[in-house]
Design an enzyme around this catalytic site. Structure first.
Site, mmCIF file in Angstrom:
data_model
loop_
_atom_site.group_PDB
_atom_site.id
_atom_site.type_symbol
_atom_site.label_atom_id
_atom_site.label_comp_id
_atom_site.label_asym_id
_atom_site.label_seq_id
_atom_site.Cartn_x
_atom_site.Cartn_y
_atom_site.Cartn_z
ATOM 1 N N GLN A 75 46.981 45.126 48.294
ATOM 2 C CA GLN A 75 45.979 46.143 48.618
ATOM 3 C C GLN A 75 46.210 46.684 50.027
ATOM 4 O O GLN A 75 46.298 45.918 50.990
ATOM 5 C CB GLN A 75 44.551 45.584 48.534
ATOM 6 C CG GLN A 75 43.527 46.700 48.683
ATOM 7 C CD GLN A 75 42.082 46.234 48.747
ATOM 8 O OE1 GLN A 75 41.691 45.532 49.673
ATOM 9 N NE2 GLN A 75 41.279 46.623 47.773
ATOM 10 N N CYS A 109 35.892 49.515 51.596
ATOM 11 C CA CYS A 109 35.510 48.593 52.676
ATOM 12 C C CYS A 109 34.425 49.216 53.565
ATOM 13 O O CYS A 109 34.578 50.335 54.051
ATOM 14 C CB CYS A 109 36.739 48.233 53.518
ATOM 15 S SG CYS A 109 36.328 47.079 54.827
ATOM 16 N N GLY A 218 30.853 43.630 40.880
ATOM 17 C CA GLY A 218 29.600 43.420 41.606
ATOM 18 C C GLY A 218 28.656 42.499 40.874
ATOM 19 O O GLY A 218 28.229 42.795 39.757
ATOM 20 N N ASP A 219 28.363 41.350 41.501
ATOM 21 C CA ASP A 219 27.360 40.394 41.004
ATOM 22 C C ASP A 219 27.709 39.756 39.656
ATOM 23 O O ASP A 219 26.804 39.269 38.978
ATOM 24 C CB ASP A 219 25.981 41.059 40.895
ATOM 25 C CG ASP A 219 25.419 41.444 42.251
ATOM 26 O OD1 ASP A 219 25.994 41.037 43.272
ATOM 27 O OD2 ASP A 219 24.402 42.159 42.290
ATOM 28 N N GLY A 241 34.357 38.592 42.359
ATOM 29 C CA GLY A 241 34.648 38.247 43.753
ATOM 30 C C GLY A 241 33.970 36.952 44.165
ATOM 31 O O GLY A 241 34.461 35.855 43.873
ATOM 32 N N ARG A 242 32.801 37.079 44.785
ATOM 33 C CA ARG A 242 32.172 35.923 45.438
ATOM 34 C C ARG A 242 31.954 34.725 44.529
ATOM 35 O O ARG A 242 32.070 33.583 44.966
ATOM 36 C CB ARG A 242 30.861 36.365 46.088
ATOM 37 C CG ARG A 242 31.102 37.245 47.314
ATOM 38 C CD ARG A 242 29.867 37.959 47.745
ATOM 39 N NE ARG A 242 29.377 38.839 46.685
ATOM 40 C CZ ARG A 242 28.247 39.486 46.724
ATOM 41 N NH1 ARG A 242 27.455 39.353 47.758
ATOM 42 N NH2 ARG A 242 27.886 40.285 45.738
HETATM 43 C C1 LIG Z 1 34.401 37.770 52.291
HETATM 44 C C2 LIG Z 1 34.692 39.037 51.524
HETATM 45 C C3 LIG Z 1 35.861 39.727 51.777
HETATM 46 C C4 LIG Z 1 36.151 40.907 51.054
HETATM 47 N N1 LIG Z 1 37.339 41.539 51.293
HETATM 48 C C5 LIG Z 1 37.683 42.609 50.519
HETATM 49 C C6 LIG Z 1 38.985 43.191 50.628
HETATM 50 O O1 LIG Z 1 39.838 42.771 51.402
HETATM 51 N N2 LIG Z 1 39.242 44.269 49.808
HETATM 52 C C7 LIG Z 1 38.326 44.759 48.904
HETATM 53 O O2 LIG Z 1 38.623 45.713 48.189
HETATM 54 N N3 LIG Z 1 37.112 44.219 48.788
HETATM 55 C C8 LIG Z 1 36.770 43.142 49.550
HETATM 56 N N4 LIG Z 1 35.556 42.541 49.372
HETATM 57 C C9 LIG Z 1 34.652 43.049 48.318
HETATM 58 C C10 LIG Z 1 34.854 42.279 47.003
HETATM 59 O O3 LIG Z 1 36.149 42.476 46.481
HETATM 60 C C11 LIG Z 1 33.830 42.723 45.940
HETATM 61 O O4 LIG Z 1 33.991 44.094 45.731
HETATM 62 C C12 LIG Z 1 32.392 42.457 46.355
HETATM 63 O O5 LIG Z 1 32.238 41.163 46.901
HETATM 64 C C13 LIG Z 1 31.435 42.610 45.154
HETATM 65 O O6 LIG Z 1 31.835 41.806 44.075
HETATM 66 P P1 LIG Z 1 31.170 40.337 43.810
HETATM 67 O O7 LIG Z 1 29.692 40.537 43.683
HETATM 68 O O8 LIG Z 1 31.824 39.847 42.547
HETATM 69 O O9 LIG Z 1 31.492 39.503 45.010
HETATM 70 C C14 LIG Z 1 35.235 41.393 50.095
HETATM 71 C C15 LIG Z 1 34.053 40.696 49.856
HETATM 72 C C16 LIG Z 1 33.773 39.539 50.541
HETATM 73 C C17 LIG Z 1 32.492 38.800 50.261
#
Ligand SMILES: Cc1cc2nc3c(=O)[nH]c(=O)nc-3n(C[C@H](O)[C@H](O)[C@H](O)COP(=O)(O)O)c2cc1C
Length: 333
Positions: A75, A109, A218-219, A241-242
């Site tokens: 990325q 971002c 997301g979520d 993600g998280r």
């Molecule tokens: C600690 C952290 C670092 C992240 N770094 C990136 C990143 O480098 N590139 C990106 O596209 N999104 C990044 N995100 C966003 C996640 O990829 C994702 O879009 C966001 O957390 C929502 O998805 P989730 O609810 O499944 O976590 C980051 C999120 C977190 C919490």
């Protein structure tokens, strides 16, 4: 689950790891893919830094291992099409990196340091620039005669109250983007509040007539939330993600659930500790011990979350300085 293709790459399922800075280490990505993720992009890396400093400074963040990972994705973030062109040329001149399967562009971002430079989510306010970046990446790769798809990860808006950016999604698709992934939050929401399935659906709808796959993010934290997002947005795939931090088992659970198979049980504490050690051992292969342990401090608590005595272990782990110390803390429990 229907089969999903990004460019000419066929994914084994539609569930990917979402890129996360500080989390998406190479060993973690290998673990997630082994647990069922269809692919796991690197964290964001500055196209401008690669252009002007070469790959050395950012190499550790975009380290890939096609043999262990299968499909790989790097990325990039930036605001100048020329930075992306030069970065891609450099990547394609670098051993191993030139085996990358997908180039992903960060247009989501929300961090002020990134937004201030016109990169990340700021690109949502400048669709012409965003399109030019996609076109520049595509043209550079075509010029190098490689069939590497270019994908974009973005959000549902730049301003509070934005409820999806259908025109932005269309502009990306028109520019030749090979896949779009949308996180259902706006920039000011950062990671707070609810991810809006409805706003994601608005963007999905806008590009329904294009052949490219659309991913939602997301979520998503289990089979039920995965199913809900897929049903309510009509997306082709999802990124988690998280909920995957310290919990790569989520990929075997969600992929099994979506395929209508029995959902594997949650791992017991010994398995979780073993996985923590496995990721740390992986990080130690390319980082000095002190750096590897220090950087892993923010991730280790996720592996032991919810375990009996987890809070006390956590306090000790976040102060650990060496691999032996981490092992001792886990063995003592
Ligand atoms: C600690 C952290 C670092 C992240 N770094 C990136 C990143 O480098 N590139 C990106 O596209 N999104 C990044 N995100 C966003 C996640 O990829 C994702 O879009 C966001 O957390 C929502 O998805 P989730 O609810 O499944 O976590 C980051 C999120 C977190 C919490």
């Amino acid at each position: 689950m229907k089969s999903v293709k990004i460019g000419e790459i066929v994914l084994k399922n539609p569930v990917a790891l979402s890129p996360m800075a500080g989390v998406s280490s190479l060993p973690f990505r290998v673990i997630c893919n082994g647990m069922g993720a269809c692919y796991s992009p690197t964290e964001l890396v500055s196209a401008r830094s690669i252009r002007f400093n070469g790959v050395d400074k950012s190499y550790r963040y975009m380290r890939i291992s096609p043999e262990e990972e299968g499909i790989t994705a790097i990325q990039l973030f930036g605001s100048e099409p020329e930075d992306f062109e030069a970065a891609i040329e450099t990547i394609m001149e670098t051993p191993v990196l030139n085996k990358v399967s997908i180039i992903d562009i960060n247009m989501g971002c929300p961090v002020p340091k990134v937004v201030k430079t016109g990169s990340g989510s700021a690109l949502m306010e400048d669709p012409v620039r965003a399109s030019n970046i996609v076109k520049a990446c595509k043209k550079t790769l075509e010029g190098l005669r490689v069939k590497i798809p270019v994908t974009v990860k973005t959000r549902t808006g730049f301003k509070a109250g934005d409820n999806g950016k259908p025109d932005f999604a269309k502009a990306l698709a028109d520019a030749g983007c090979d896949m779009i992934c949308v996180h259902g939050r706006t920039r000011p929401q950062m990671y707070q509040g609810e991810s809006s399935v409805r706003a994601i659906a608005v963007m999905r709808e806008a590009v329904r007539d294009y052949v490219i796959p659309f991913f939602a993010n997301g979520d998503i934290c289990d089979v039920d939330s995965a199913r809900k997002v897929i049903e309510q947005t009509g997306c082709d795939g999802i990124m988690i993600g998280r909920a995957a931090r310290g919990n790569p088992w989520i990929f075997e659970q969600v992929t099994a659930g979506l395929a209508g198979k029995e959902i594997p049980a949650c791992p017991y504490s010994g398995e979780r500790k073993k996985m923590l050690i496995r990721e740390l051992e992986g990080r130690l292969k390319y980082l000095p011990e002190e750096t590897a342990v220090r950087e892993f401090r923010s991730v280790m608590p996720f592996y032991i979350k919810g375990l009996p005595g987890g809070n006390q272990i956590k306090v000790r782990l976040v102060n650990a300085k060496s691999f032996d110390e981490v092992k001792e803390i886990l063995d003592a429990d």
